[in-house]
Write an enzyme that holds these catalytic residues in place. Structure first.
Site, PDB file in Angstrom:
ATOM      1  CB  SER A 430      -0.943   0.007   1.204  1.00 27.57           C
ATOM      2  OG  SER A 430      -0.225  -0.138   2.405  1.00 27.57           O
ATOM      3  CG  HIS A 451      -2.570  -0.439  -3.343  1.00 25.25           C
ATOM      4  ND1 HIS A 451      -2.761   0.915  -3.175  1.00 25.25           N
ATOM      5  CD2 HIS A 451      -2.978  -1.023  -2.183  1.00 25.25           C
ATOM      6  CE1 HIS A 451      -3.255   1.132  -1.975  1.00 25.25           C
ATOM      7  NE2 HIS A 451      -3.400  -0.026  -1.362  1.00 25.25           N
ATOM      8  CD  GLU A 463      -2.758   3.617  -6.201  1.00 20.10           C
ATOM      9  OE1 GLU A 463      -2.364   4.770  -6.398  1.00 20.10           O
ATOM     10  OE2 GLU A 463      -2.690   3.068  -5.092  1.00 20.10           O
ATOM     11  CG  ASN A 501      -2.548   4.520   0.739  1.00 17.01           C
ATOM     12  OD1 ASN A 501      -3.669   4.840   1.114  1.00 17.01           O
ATOM     13  ND2 ASN A 501      -2.146   3.266   0.700  1.00 17.01           N
TER      14      ASN A 501
END
Length: 720
Positions: A430, A451, A463, A501
């Site tokens: 992540s 991800h 992702e 993130n």
């Protein structure tokens, strides 16, 4: 041949029964402005013929009509409201012309009949659906409402309550459910559909079925007295406001339109729908939600092109790690048809992963969405194993072990040494940089990030992270696999946190600064949920993510971006993590959690967390709603802009869809870049400058300042 155009042909199919067959040149039938104009002309001519006894509407495609051509209609929404009313009336006149044909009509519905396609069949006298049909009015998902007579005809056919449920939810309805409420007159096997429709029309022509009476119902006011109307519409308005919190005007406008037209004739009701549709089409929410549709089409087009270029056929997948993420990936792969090996070093973890998959599938069986045979077959596509050698048959391996770079490097290096040459390796990390993990590999070209977002079965985004040495072949293969999983893949370039993130943690940092300055975190959550529109406020989201996970990721992001994202000296997340309040996973975080009657965790304020935070926080202070929004959102929007400027994300469309699909950015705002367009980039810079003294996350880049001076917008009128 009775009539022919580019979109349809009309000819007799049995005796004097005519078949109006949609046969557009594309893969689906949709209602373009040209098609509607051609239909208007055709109905004018066909209604004057004396040799047609009845007409059945059919499609030569896998679907009936999927709706209006939204790409074509969007520029029309830019017209002044009064012009829009005239334009939409011209369209609804076509549907009225169907209903006014001097002979009985029927729709033979297979596949999708959505939006304008659903409104088309509502205008006919009889509706026969195949078992493959799905019928609905999804316009509210685009920030608008049915505009081709849907708010007029559907309530008169299936009752106001049923109609308001259909329209305000925008759901697709199965044929049996449509039959129960009277939206269709019968459901038959696909191969019997046309014959069934013709048979109904023959009975109508023979006087055995009263087609004029069926038509008349749609021309008159609703069959509800004033008391029934008052109760029904008040309840519907209350439910809509409760669900949308006032952020989505379309469902409420639809209810108000049906209410206003309840005692009207068709002509009067249609005029109300025309006017209200035009009002909705001019709202920011309509621009945002139609923009999401177009952005979604864009990212799908990019992904399909990449997948098509893949030279690797993925027949067998594998996931390493049977935890929450690994088990979810295994379930999703099996459910979508790609066999998968689930490898772990712990039998208990494998059992947990298989039990989780069985539980999800069991619920589908209970709801009637899956047969027991399909459930058994799906579970059979997951092979749990403790043996490394079982991975050798995999074309792609997703590593989903603990979020620790050294552990991941060791696992990936061992995998690469064992697997056949050319096997694609991915890491479900992540925040950890892909290039850092790739440094342990001999063939980094075969490696990238993949991800997933939790829970995997529900979250649409994947992702895909390209490392410096990742090959195009690897990216194409992983995009192809993500599409096979039913996901929306978006390729981004490598950096700590990647895209989603990376922009989320400045948002958390802005929240934390407010808390330290004395803001009540429950108030912040309410403002960010009820006013800005997030599904969860930042404190609640941190509890769901996991306080320990967020604390770890904060360190990763601080190492990667020490100027902007250095860990704060006074950090609420660190305080709670040190107190072992890890959020929902141990039922203690910012909030405390207890199961409700349905077993779902319900949050409540906890005096203990407030007391813990008081050790680092200033005395309680009130902040107005706009300040709270700006203090939380400016850092996120700043980082979003930087990611585009640095090439981490390739386009505004991909950025916006990643945020909507990954973390629930409010759809009625259309995504970060759509939101920036709506407030104006120059206004955003002025807003950020007010808080520049708070630190680097509030300070805009020189490129952003230059863009603001140029008057840059990220979307054109058409949303591209």
């Amino acid at each position: 041949m009775l009539y022919k155009s580019e979109s349809f042909v009309v000819d007799f199919c049995k005796g004097k029964i005519a078949e109006f067959k949609f046969c557009a040149s594309g893969s689906v039938n949709k209602l373009s402005q040209q098609t509607l104009q051609e239909c208007a002309k055709a109905f004018q001519e066909l209604s004057q013929r004396g040799d047609i006894d009845a007409m059945v509407f059919t499609s030569d495609k896998d679907h009936f009509i999927i709706g209006a051509d939204i790409f074509e209609f969007l520029p029309t929404f830019q017209r002044p409201e009064e012009e829009l009313v005239g334009w939409i009336k011209d369209a609804t006149d076509v549907f009225d012309a169907i209903e006014d044909l001097p002979f009985p009509t029927a729709s033979a519905i297979h596949g999708l009949a959505l939006g304008g396609g659903c409104e088309w069949l509502l205008a006919t006298d009889f509706r026969l659906a195949s078992t493959s049909a799905k019928i609905g009015l999804p316009e509210v998902k685009l920030g608008i409402m049915p505009g081709f007579g849907g708010t007029v005809r559907l309530p008169r056919l299936i009752g106001a309550d049923n109609a308001m449920t259909w329209i305000t939810t925008g759901k697709e309805n199965r044929p049996d459910d449509a039959l129960k409420v009277g939206a269709v007159d019968g459901v038959v096997a696909p191969e019997k559909l046309l014959d069934a429709a013709i048979s109904v029309l023959e009975q109508a022509v023979a006087g055995k079925l009263d087609w004029r009476a069926k038509r008349q119902v749609k021309l008159e006011p609703l069959k509800m007295n004033r008391t029934e109307q008052g109760m029904s519409f008040a309840m519907a308005e209350g439910m809509v406001l409760g669900q949308t919190k006032g952020h989505y005007p379309a469902p409420l406008m639809a209810v108000k339109t049906i209410k206003a037209a309840a005692n009207c004739t068709r002509a009067e009701a249609m005029a109300i729908e025309n006017a209200n549709f035009a009002k909705l089409a001019k709202t920011n929410e309509a621009a945002a939600q139609t923009g999401i549709f177009l952005a979604d089409q864009y990212i799908k087009g990019v992904a399909k092109k990449q997948a098509k270029a893949s030279s690797l056929e993925i027949k067998q997948a594998a996931v390493l790690g049977a935890g929450i993420m690994g088990g979810g990936i295994a379930y999703q792969s099996a459910y979508k048809g790609t066999p998968i090996i689930m490898k772990d070093i712990n039998q208990a973890a494998l059992d947990l992963g298989m039990n989780e998959a069985a539980t999800i599938l069991g619920k589908k069986v209970q709801r009637g969405h899956m047969s027991m045979e399909k459930m058994v077959s799906t579970l059979g596509k997951i092979k749990p194993t403790l043996e490394d050698r079982d991975l050798n048959s995999a074309d792609i391996v997703v590593e989903a072990v603990v979020e620790n770079p050294k552990v991941k490097q060791a696992v990936l290096s061992a995998l690469e040494a064992q697997l056949p040459e050319g096997t694609v390796l991915t890491s479900n990390t992540s925040t950890i940089r892909i290039d850092e993990l790739a440094s342990a590999l001999k063939h980094p070209e075969n490696f990238c990030g993949m991800h997933f977002f939790n829970p995997v079965p529900k979250m649409p985004l994947v992702e895909i992270i390209r490392g410096e040495k990742t090959s195009d072949a690897t990216i194409n293969a992983v995009v192809d696999y993500a599409l096979k999983l039913g996901k929306s893949p978006i390729v981004v370039n490598d950096c700590p946190g990647f895209f989603v993130n990376r922009v989320l943690f400045p948002y958390f940092a802005g929240f934390s600064k407010l808390v330290v300055e004395g803001a009540d975190f429950t108030v912040i959550d309410k403002v960010m949920e009820n006013v800005f529109g997030w599904p969860m406020g930042p404190a609640y989201l941190l509890d769901v993510v996991g306080i320990d996970t967020a604390n770890h990721c904060t360190g990763v992001m601080a190492d990667g971006f020490p100027e902007r994202m250095a860990r704060q000296e006074k950090d609420p997340v660190a305080v709670l993590a040190n107190a072992e309040r890890y959020g929902q996973k141990n039922k203690l975080g910012f909030y405390q959690y207890a199961p409700d009657r349905k077993g779902r965790l319900k949050k409540s304020k906890d005096a203990t967390s407030v007391e813990l935070l008081s050790s680092i926080c200033e005395p309680h202070s009130e902040f107005d709603k706009q300040t709270i929004i700006e203090r939380c959102m400016v850092p996120m929007l700043n980082e979003v802009l930087l990611c585009l400027q640095e090439g981490i994300v390739a386009s505004a469309q991909e950025a916006d869809m990643a945020l909507i699909y990954g973390i629930g950015f409010p759809p009625f705002r259309g995504g970060a870049f759509r939101y920036l367009d709506q407030i104006g980039l120059a206004n955003f810079v002025a807003m950020a400058d007010k808080y520049a003294h708070l630190g680097a996350i509030y300070q805009v880049s020189e490129q952003t300042r230059a863009w603001a001076s140029e008057g840059k917008v990220f979307y054109s009128v058409e949303g591209q």
